[in-house]
Write an enzyme that holds these catalytic residues in place. Structure first.
Site, mmCIF file in Angstrom:
data_model
loop_
_atom_site.group_PDB
_atom_site.id
_atom_site.type_symbol
_atom_site.label_atom_id
_atom_site.label_comp_id
_atom_site.label_asym_id
_atom_site.label_seq_id
_atom_site.Cartn_x
_atom_site.Cartn_y
_atom_site.Cartn_z
ATOM 1 N N GLU A 29 0.856 -1.207 0.000
ATOM 2 C CA GLU A 29 0.000 0.000 0.000
ATOM 3 C C GLU A 29 0.884 1.246 0.000
ATOM 4 O O GLU A 29 0.609 2.236 0.682
ATOM 5 C CB GLU A 29 -0.938 -0.026 1.214
ATOM 6 C CG GLU A 29 -1.737 -1.322 1.260
ATOM 7 C CD GLU A 29 -2.525 -1.543 2.545
ATOM 8 O OE1 GLU A 29 -2.571 -0.610 3.366
ATOM 9 O OE2 GLU A 29 -3.098 -2.623 2.715
ATOM 10 N N CYS A 125 -9.346 -1.702 9.499
ATOM 11 C CA CYS A 125 -8.635 -0.485 9.921
ATOM 12 C C CYS A 125 -9.359 0.783 9.494
ATOM 13 O O CYS A 125 -9.463 1.737 10.259
ATOM 14 C CB CYS A 125 -7.211 -0.493 9.378
ATOM 15 S SG CYS A 125 -7.119 -0.768 7.598
HETATM 16 ZN ZN LIG Z 1 -7.310 1.154 6.558
#
Ligand SMILES: [Zn+2]
Length: 363
Positions: A29, A125
């Site tokens: 990411e 998250c």
């Molecule tokens: Zn996240």
């Protein structure tokens, strides 16, 4: 601080998407390299933009520069808000600038790009990160530094600050982000001079300011205008430029060459299949074409919509085979093109979406 400024510059001048998204690859990411901003394989995690808001806010606490609040607003109104569906129950982790449902399902390199917000993911998250930011957004509106108060975000609210030798009550009245007029009502019971800084967003090409209903010229510095005086009961009115704007990426961003993106106020806009049909890449708009704004209260919970006259290339008619030596057979037809704010996409089922649109000069 030197290192932070270096990281900040690297992000906002070479590695940030126009939507305030960051993270150019699904692998880790992560950031990749300068100007590498693919629109359909990136990550642009919701959490990353929440983090960018936190980073921008802390930079603003260190240095009174409007560019920090500009990025905070860009991330907040676009990728962060886009992370949650209008029903408040479905969430994006990945926030693409271009999505095609068939590619997400058949191309393993794009399987992380969802075209509707899932209800739940194993790694939860983003939903709580979004919730804590939206639930604490009031702390980003103002920044107080001794006898100075900065207004960063234009959110209808009331604030109360111990400042100078008194209490300053401040109230923001505005129809922002759809409307660019912000009234700041002040009520101060002290006798000391207070310095009030108001951000003028960098996207606003012009602005006008009034103090107690009279045109006023304030000191301008680093993206803020300042009024330094002993306040009593005063009103400041700020009028921002709410014209729709076209934006062009640095030519080194290969994916966006020959394309433009659209914004109005703090919102970046996008095209969706629900309004424009399939194959959004076939659409183009001429450079001189005017973007018309209208607020549609029946659409997507009430959104400002932009439209322009454009073209749709007729990819199929008269063209056979995959490759050809000339494009004489290629036809295009006039079509109305419609943009919605990026945050509101993917609320009408699975469909295509695109932020960067081809610009042409041919008739
Ligand atoms: Zn996240």
């Amino acid at each position: 601080m030197k290192a932070l400024i270096k990281i900040w510059k690297s992000i906002v001048t070479r590695r940030m998407y126009i939507t305030g998204g960051i993270g150019s690859t699904v692998s880790g990411e992560a950031f990749t390299l300068d100007y590498d901003l693919p629109n359909d394989t990136m990550y642009c995690e919701t959490c990353a933009s929440v983090g960018l808001v936190f980073f921008a806010y802390r930079m603003l606490l260190s240095e009174e520069k409007g560019e920090y609040a500009d990025v905070m607003e860009r991330a907040l109104y676009n990728t962060v808000l886009g992370g949650v569906a209008l029903d408040g129950k479905h969430f994006f982790y990945v926030n693409p600038l271009e999505a095609v449902p068939g590619k997400s399902s058949k191309d393993p390199g794009k399987s992380h790009v969802k075209c509707v917000r899932p209800q739940w993911l194993g790694c939860a998250c983003c939903p709580p990160n979004l919730a804590r930011l939206l639930a604490s957004v009031e702390q980003y509106v103002f920044v107080q530094k001794k006898d100075k108060l900065l207004v960063n975000l234009f959110v209808e609210c009331k604030g109360r600050f111990e400042i100078g030798d008194g209490i300053l009550e401040i109230e923001l009245k505005t129809g922002y982000p759809w409307d660019g007029c912000v009234d700041i009502k002040l009520n101060y019971n002290g006798t000391a001079s207070v310095c009030l800084g108001i951000r003028v967003p960098s996207w606003s090409d012009t602005f006008d300011a009034e103090l107690n209903q009279e045109h006023a010229v304030f000191e301008e510095k680093d993206g803020f205008i300042y009024v330094n005086q002993v306040f009593s009961q005063d009103t400041i009115r700020l009028k921002l430029d709410m014209q729709a704007k076209r934006w062009y990426a640095n030519p080194l961003v290969e994916n966006n060459l020959g394309k433009f993106a659209v914004s109005r106020g703090p919102f970046v806009y996008c095209l969706e299949e629900a309004d424009n049909g399939k194959n959004l890449h076939l659409l183009s708009v001429e450079k001189q074409e005017e973007l018309k704004y209208e607020f549609d209260e029946t659409l997507l919970g009430g959104v400002g919509v932009l439209t322009a006259s454009g073209w749709k290339t007729e990819a199929v008619s008269g063209v056979e085979g995959l490759y050809r030596k000339n494009t004489a057979e290629e036809k295009k037809a006039r079509t109305k093109i419609k943009w919605i704010p990026y945050y509101s996409w993917a609320n009408r089922g699975e469909n295509e979406m695109r932020v960067w649109v081809r610009e042409d000069n041919q008739c």
